[in-house]
Design an enzyme around this catalytic site. Structure first.
Site, PDB file in Angstrom:
ATOM      1  N   ASN A  53      -3.930  28.213 -13.421  1.00  0.00           N
ATOM      2  CA  ASN A  53      -4.272  29.525 -12.861  1.00  0.00           C
ATOM      3  C   ASN A  53      -3.256  29.920 -11.799  1.00  0.00           C
ATOM      4  O   ASN A  53      -2.724  29.073 -11.078  1.00  0.00           O
ATOM      5  CB  ASN A  53      -5.674  29.484 -12.243  1.00  0.00           C
ATOM      6  N   ASP A  80      -4.188  32.202  -9.593  1.00  0.00           N
ATOM      7  CA  ASP A  80      -4.954  32.673  -8.429  1.00  0.00           C
ATOM      8  C   ASP A  80      -4.933  31.594  -7.344  1.00  0.00           C
ATOM      9  O   ASP A  80      -4.502  30.463  -7.583  1.00  0.00           O
ATOM     10  CB  ASP A  80      -6.405  33.040  -8.846  1.00  0.00           C
ATOM     11  N   HIS A 114       1.795  27.292 -13.610  1.00  0.00           N
ATOM     12  CA  HIS A 114       2.274  28.595 -14.111  1.00  0.00           C
ATOM     13  C   HIS A 114       2.591  29.579 -12.993  1.00  0.00           C
ATOM     14  O   HIS A 114       2.631  30.779 -13.219  1.00  0.00           O
ATOM     15  CB  HIS A 114       1.236  29.180 -15.072  1.00  0.00           C
ATOM     16  N   SER A 162      -8.575  26.445 -22.629  1.00  0.00           N
ATOM     17  CA  SER A 162      -8.680  26.300 -24.096  1.00  0.00           C
ATOM     18  C   SER A 162      -7.678  25.271 -24.594  1.00  0.00           C
ATOM     19  O   SER A 162      -7.637  24.961 -25.783  1.00  0.00           O
ATOM     20  CB  SER A 162      -8.417  27.659 -24.756  1.00  0.00           C
TER      21      SER A 162
HETATM   22  N1  APR Z   1     -16.708  27.971 -16.871  1.00  0.00           N
HETATM   23  C1  APR Z   1     -15.840  27.110 -17.466  1.00  0.00           C
HETATM   24  N2  APR Z   1     -15.099  27.420 -18.544  1.00  0.00           N
HETATM   25  C2  APR Z   1     -15.248  28.661 -19.052  1.00  0.00           C
HETATM   26  C3  APR Z   1     -16.138  29.626 -18.496  1.00  0.00           C
HETATM   27  C4  APR Z   1     -16.884  29.230 -17.358  1.00  0.00           C
HETATM   28  N3  APR Z   1     -17.751  30.063 -16.753  1.00  0.00           N
HETATM   29  N4  APR Z   1     -16.051  30.770 -19.244  1.00  0.00           N
HETATM   30  C5  APR Z   1     -15.131  30.540 -20.215  1.00  0.00           C
HETATM   31  N5  APR Z   1     -14.669  29.277 -20.123  1.00  0.00           N
HETATM   32  C6  APR Z   1     -13.656  28.583 -20.946  1.00  0.00           C
HETATM   33  C7  APR Z   1     -13.454  29.160 -22.327  1.00  0.00           C
HETATM   34  O1  APR Z   1     -14.399  28.591 -23.228  1.00  0.00           O
HETATM   35  C8  APR Z   1     -12.037  28.701 -22.651  1.00  0.00           C
HETATM   36  O2  APR Z   1     -12.028  27.392 -23.238  1.00  0.00           O
HETATM   37  O3  APR Z   1     -12.405  28.765 -20.308  1.00  0.00           O
HETATM   38  C9  APR Z   1     -11.368  28.629 -21.284  1.00  0.00           C
HETATM   39  C10 APR Z   1     -10.366  29.748 -21.048  1.00  0.00           C
HETATM   40  O4  APR Z   1      -9.315  29.597 -21.963  1.00  0.00           O
HETATM   41  P1  APR Z   1      -8.066  30.635 -21.884  1.00  0.00           P
HETATM   42  O5  APR Z   1      -8.583  32.016 -21.756  1.00  0.00           O
HETATM   43  O6  APR Z   1      -7.147  30.278 -23.022  1.00  0.00           O
HETATM   44  O7  APR Z   1      -7.357  30.279 -20.510  1.00  0.00           O
HETATM   45  P2  APR Z   1      -6.353  29.091 -20.228  1.00  0.00           P
HETATM   46  O8  APR Z   1      -6.631  27.913 -21.105  1.00  0.00           O
HETATM   47  O9  APR Z   1      -6.336  28.884 -18.754  1.00  0.00           O
HETATM   48  O10 APR Z   1      -4.935  29.731 -20.658  1.00  0.00           O
HETATM   49  C11 APR Z   1      -3.802  28.905 -20.443  1.00  0.00           C
HETATM   50  O11 APR Z   1      -2.354  30.680 -21.130  1.00  0.00           O
HETATM   51  O12 APR Z   1      -2.241  32.923 -20.968  1.00  0.00           O
HETATM   52  C12 APR Z   1      -1.646  31.772 -20.546  1.00  0.00           C
HETATM   53  O13 APR Z   1      -0.499  31.237 -18.584  1.00  0.00           O
HETATM   54  C13 APR Z   1      -1.731  31.671 -19.070  1.00  0.00           C
HETATM   55  O14 APR Z   1      -2.489  29.837 -17.699  1.00  0.00           O
HETATM   56  C14 APR Z   1      -2.780  30.595 -18.863  1.00  0.00           C
HETATM   57  C15 APR Z   1      -2.625  29.738 -20.116  1.00  0.00           C
END
Ligand code: APR
Length: 230
Positions: free
Chosen positions: A87, A89, A104, A177
Site C-alpha cells: 500500500n 497509504d 510500491h 490478492s
Molecule cells: N479485509 C481484508 N482483506 C480484504 C478486505 C478486508 N476488509 N476487503 C477485500 N479484501 C481483500 C480482497 O479479497 C483481495 O484479496 O483484499 C485483496 C485486495 O486485492 P487487490 O485489490 O489486488 O490489492 P493488492 O493485492 O494490494 O494489489 C497489489 O497491485 O494495483 C497494484 O500496486 C498496486 O499495490 C497494488 C498491487
C-alpha cells in the site's frame, strides 16, 4: 523476541474507506490502470497521472488507521514486528508501527521523474499543500511525479523485504490478492515450517495455499482471531 512479518495489501485499508484494486468495485474499474499506474502512462500524460494521485493523496490525509492497523501496532509489545506493505497509504505509520517497508512507494511523497529513487529530490507533501501542479518541477529540474512504483518499474525494496521474510518466525498476509509480482513472490521466501496466516474474506489463489491457515475475515476481525491463535 519472535519475529512476525506482515505482508499487507489494499484490503488492509478497506475499513479505513479505501477501495481495493481488483475487487468488484475496485479502483481499476474506474480508471484504466495503463493510464495512471504504468511508466508509459506517465510519459503519455503526466498531468493526468498527477491529478489522479492528487485526489487520492487529499483523501489520505483525512483517513484514519482501522482496528486492524492498530492491532498490528499493539503486537510490538511482545513481538519483533515488521510490516511489508504494497500500500502507498500511510495508515500503518499513522497507527504507530515502527518498522515498515513500502514496496510500491508512498503516496505522501513526490520525487524526480528523471531518477525517482534519488533521495535528494524525494519530498513529503504537507496536508495543506498536497497537490502537484501541472508542470511543477523536482529539484533536479525534471517533472515532479508521485513517489509510486508504476507497473514496469523496478521494486528496489524487494531484496530487504525478502531477507526479512526469510528470517520471519511467522508470516501474516492481510488483504492482498497476491497477483502482482515480485511482491506476491515473497511468500516463497519463508523458511520451511514457518507458519503462514492469510487474513482475507475471499479465497486468494496462492501457491502457498497448502501451507497457510486462512482466516476468512476482514482485516480487523481477522487480526482479533489471529491474536487468539498466538
Ligand atoms: N479485509 C481484508 N482483506 C480484504 C478486505 C478486508 N476488509 N476487503 C477485500 N479484501 C481483500 C480482497 O479479497 C483481495 O484479496 O483484499 C485483496 C485486495 O486485492 P487487490 O485489490 O489486488 O490489492 P493488492 O493485492 O494490494 O494489489 C497489489 O497491485 O494495483 C497494484 O500496486 C498496486 O499495490 C497494488 C498491487
Amino acid at each position: 523476541m519472535k519475529r512476525i512479518v506482515f505482508l499487507t495489501g489494499a484490503g488492509m485499508s478497506v475499513e479505513s474507506g479505501f477501495k481495493t484494486f481488483r475487487g468488484n468495485d475496485g479502483l481499476w474499474e474506474d480508471y484504466p490502470v495503463e493510464q495512471i499506474a504504468t511508466h508509459e502512462g506517465w510519459l503519455a500524460n503526466p498531468t493526468l497521472v498527477n491529478n489522479f494521485y492528487n485526489r487520492l493523496r487529499k483523501k489520505l490525509y483525512a483517513a484514519e488507521p482501522n482496528e486492524g492497523h492498530l492491532l498490528i501496532k499493539e503486537l510490538e509489545k511482545d513481538y519483533d514486528v515488521t510490516v511489508i506493505t504494497q500500500n502507498v497509504d500511510n495508515l500503518h505509520e499513522k497507527a504507530g508501527t515502527e518498522k515498515i517497508i513500502h514496496l510500491h512507494g508512498e503516496l505522501t511523497k513526490v520525487c524526480s521523474s528523471k531518477d525517482p529513487d534519488d533521495h535528494r529530490y524525494i519530498v513529503e507533501l504537507p496536508a495543506d499543500h498536497c497537490e502537484v501542479e501541472p508542470g511543477q518541477l523536482a529539484g533536479d529540474g525534471s517533472l515532479l511525479r508521485p513517489f509510486i512504483v508504476f507497473f514496469g518499474e523496478a521494486v528496489p525494496m524487494i531484496e530487504p523485504a525478502a531477507e526479512l521474510v526469510a528470517q520471519a518466525d511467522m508470516l501474516v498476509i492481510i488483504g492482498t490478492s497476491l497477483v502482482v509480482y515480485p511482491a506476491a513472490g515473497l511468500v516463497q521466501y519463508t523458511r520451511p515450517g514457518t507458519p503462514i496466516y492469510l487474513i482475507d474474506p475471499d479465497d486468494t489463489p496462492t501457491r502457498a495455499s497448502g501451507r497457510l491457515t486462512h482466516i476468512k475475515k476482514g482485516a480487523s476481525e481477522g487480526m482479533k482471531e489471529f491474536i487468539k491463535l498466538l
